[in-house]
Design a protein around this motif. Structure first.
Motif, PDB file in Angstrom:
ATOM      1  N   LYS A   1      34.229  40.609   5.588  1.00 23.04           N
ATOM      2  CA  LYS A   1      34.272  42.051   5.356  1.00 23.04           C
ATOM      3  C   LYS A   1      34.768  42.449   3.970  1.00 23.04           C
ATOM      4  CE  LYS A   1      38.331  42.567   8.295  1.00 23.04           C
ATOM      5  NZ  LYS A   1      38.817  43.260   9.480  1.00 23.04           N
ATOM      6  N   ALA A   2      35.590  41.644   3.328  1.00 23.36           N
ATOM      7  CA  ALA A   2      36.059  41.975   1.983  1.00 23.36           C
ATOM      8  C   ALA A   2      34.920  41.934   0.962  1.00 23.36           C
ATOM      9  CB  ALA A   2      37.172  41.026   1.549  1.00 23.36           C
ATOM     10  N   ASP A   3      33.845  41.227   1.288  1.00 22.12           N
ATOM     11  CA  ASP A   3      32.696  41.111   0.390  1.00 22.12           C
ATOM     12  C   ASP A   3      31.572  42.087   0.724  1.00 22.12           C
ATOM     13  OD1 ASP A   3      33.871  38.964  -1.033  1.00 22.12           O
ATOM     14  OD2 ASP A   3      33.230  37.584   0.549  1.00 22.12           O
ATOM     15  N   CYS A   4      31.712  42.828   1.816  1.00 25.10           N
ATOM     16  CA  CYS A   4      30.668  43.751   2.260  1.00 25.10           C
ATOM     17  C   CYS A   4      30.911  45.109   1.608  1.00 25.10           C
ATOM     18  CB  CYS A   4      30.663  43.861   3.774  1.00 25.10           C
ATOM     19  SG  CYS A   4      30.251  42.285   4.563  1.00 25.10           S
ATOM     20  N   LEU A   5      30.128  45.372   0.582  1.00 26.40           N
ATOM     21  CA  LEU A   5      30.352  46.543  -0.258  1.00 26.40           C
ATOM     22  C   LEU A   5      29.171  47.498  -0.235  1.00 26.40           C
ATOM     23  CD1 LEU A   5      31.802  44.668  -3.362  1.00 26.40           C
ATOM     24  CD2 LEU A   5      33.081  45.792  -1.521  1.00 26.40           C
ATOM     25  N   VAL A   6      29.457  48.734  -0.647  1.00 27.78           N
ATOM     26  CA  VAL A   6      28.433  49.759  -0.827  1.00 27.78           C
ATOM     27  C   VAL A   6      28.606  50.342  -2.226  1.00 27.78           C
ATOM     28  CG1 VAL A   6      29.930  51.507   0.253  1.00 27.78           C
ATOM     29  CG2 VAL A   6      27.479  51.938   0.046  1.00 27.78           C
ATOM     30  N   ARG A   7      27.488  50.587  -2.881  1.00 31.82           N
ATOM     31  CA  ARG A   7      27.490  51.334  -4.144  1.00 31.82           C
ATOM     32  C   ARG A   7      26.532  52.491  -3.969  1.00 31.82           C
ATOM     33  NH1 ARG A   7      24.882  52.233  -9.130  1.00 31.82           N
ATOM     34  NH2 ARG A   7      23.096  50.999  -8.496  1.00 31.82           N
ATOM     35  N   LYS A   8      27.075  53.688  -4.063  1.00 32.89           N
ATOM     36  CA  LYS A   8      26.264  54.900  -3.973  1.00 32.89           C
ATOM     37  C   LYS A   8      25.898  55.318  -5.399  1.00 32.89           C
ATOM     38  CE  LYS A   8      26.511  59.671  -2.436  1.00 32.89           C
ATOM     39  NZ  LYS A   8      27.316  60.667  -1.701  1.00 32.89           N
ATOM     40  N   PHE A   9      24.644  55.699  -5.621  1.00 35.58           N
ATOM     41  CA  PHE A   9      24.229  56.178  -6.937  1.00 35.58           C
ATOM     42  C   PHE A   9      23.414  57.455  -6.774  1.00 35.58           C
ATOM     43  CE2 PHE A   9      21.251  52.985  -5.445  1.00 35.58           C
ATOM     44  CZ  PHE A   9      20.008  53.557  -5.642  1.00 35.58           C
ATOM     45  N   THR A  10      23.525  58.340  -7.757  1.00 35.94           N
ATOM     46  CA  THR A  10      22.846  59.632  -7.692  1.00 35.94           C
ATOM     47  C   THR A  10      22.054  59.878  -8.970  1.00 35.94           C
ATOM     48  OG1 THR A  10      24.740  60.819  -8.593  1.00 35.94           O
ATOM     49  CG2 THR A  10      24.638  60.597  -6.196  1.00 35.94           C
ATOM     50  N   SER A  11      21.105  60.789  -8.876  1.00 40.16           N
ATOM     51  CA  SER A  11      20.214  61.074  -9.998  1.00 40.16           C
ATOM     52  C   SER A  11      20.943  61.694 -11.184  1.00 40.16           C
ATOM     53  CB  SER A  11      19.069  61.977  -9.555  1.00 40.16           C
ATOM     54  OG  SER A  11      19.567  63.190  -9.036  1.00 40.16           O
ATOM     55  N   ASP A  12      22.151  62.207 -10.973  1.00 36.20           N
ATOM     56  CA  ASP A  12      22.912  62.766 -12.099  1.00 36.20           C
ATOM     57  C   ASP A  12      23.804  61.714 -12.765  1.00 36.20           C
ATOM     58  OD1 ASP A  12      24.951  62.465 -10.261  1.00 36.20           O
ATOM     59  OD2 ASP A  12      25.474  64.590 -10.183  1.00 36.20           O
ATOM     60  N   GLY A  13      23.601  60.450 -12.418  1.00 36.87           N
ATOM     61  CA  GLY A  13      24.317  59.355 -13.060  1.00 36.87           C
ATOM     62  C   GLY A  13      25.658  59.008 -12.444  1.00 36.87           C
ATOM     63  N   GLN A  14      26.035  59.689 -11.382  1.00 36.42           N
ATOM     64  CA  GLN A  14      27.300  59.389 -10.708  1.00 36.42           C
ATOM     65  C   GLN A  14      27.139  58.153  -9.830  1.00 36.42           C
ATOM     66  OE1 GLN A  14      30.202  61.257 -11.088  1.00 36.42           O
ATOM     67  NE2 GLN A  14      29.036  62.259 -12.710  1.00 36.42           N
TER      68      GLN A  14
END
Length: 123
Positions: A47-60
């Motif tokens: 679980k320490a390696d299970c990550l999420v990266r959220k990205f948006t069209s405004d560069g956030q």
């Protein structure tokens, strides 16, 4: 070592985005079963390696952890556990992560959006 899969999700067609949006979505790093379901047992071990990266069209972008929550819910936590589930996947426990399939994610303000599985790459 548990094998993880990089799952790329991009915003599917919806009101305001008739063609979807390739610049808005998520990168998930999760263990999957042979048929494409999240492997909860393997997640527990890695679980320490299970990550999420959220990205948006405004560069956030935001990076967080993926947690298995109450009722089998899979949550995305961007603030290291200060609250449970900043966002969560609708029925991710039952979804198959297969290229071309769709999943729904509920975000802040209870807005739910549908995302298309663009690709899956073993990590």
């Amino acid at each position: 070592m548990i094998a993880l899969t990089h799952i790329r999700l991009e915003l599917a067609r919806e009101t305001g985005h008739p063609e979807g949006d390739h610049a808005t979505g998520y990168d998930l790093y999760l263990p999957l079963t042979a048929d494409g379901h999240i492997d909860a047992g393997a997640w527990q071990a890695a679980k320490a390696d299970c990550l999420v990266r959220k990205f948006t069209s405004d560069g956030q972008s935001a990076v967080g952890i993926i947690r298995h929550g109450p009722g089998g819910r899979w949550d995305f936590d961007y603030d290291d556990g200060a609250s449970f589930g900043d966002e969560w996947g609708h029925r991710l426990d039952a979804e198959r992560f297969v290229q071309g399939e769709y999943v729904s994610i509920r975000g802040p303000g209870d807005a739910t959006h549908t995302y298309k599985v663009i690709n899956l790459v073993p990590v």
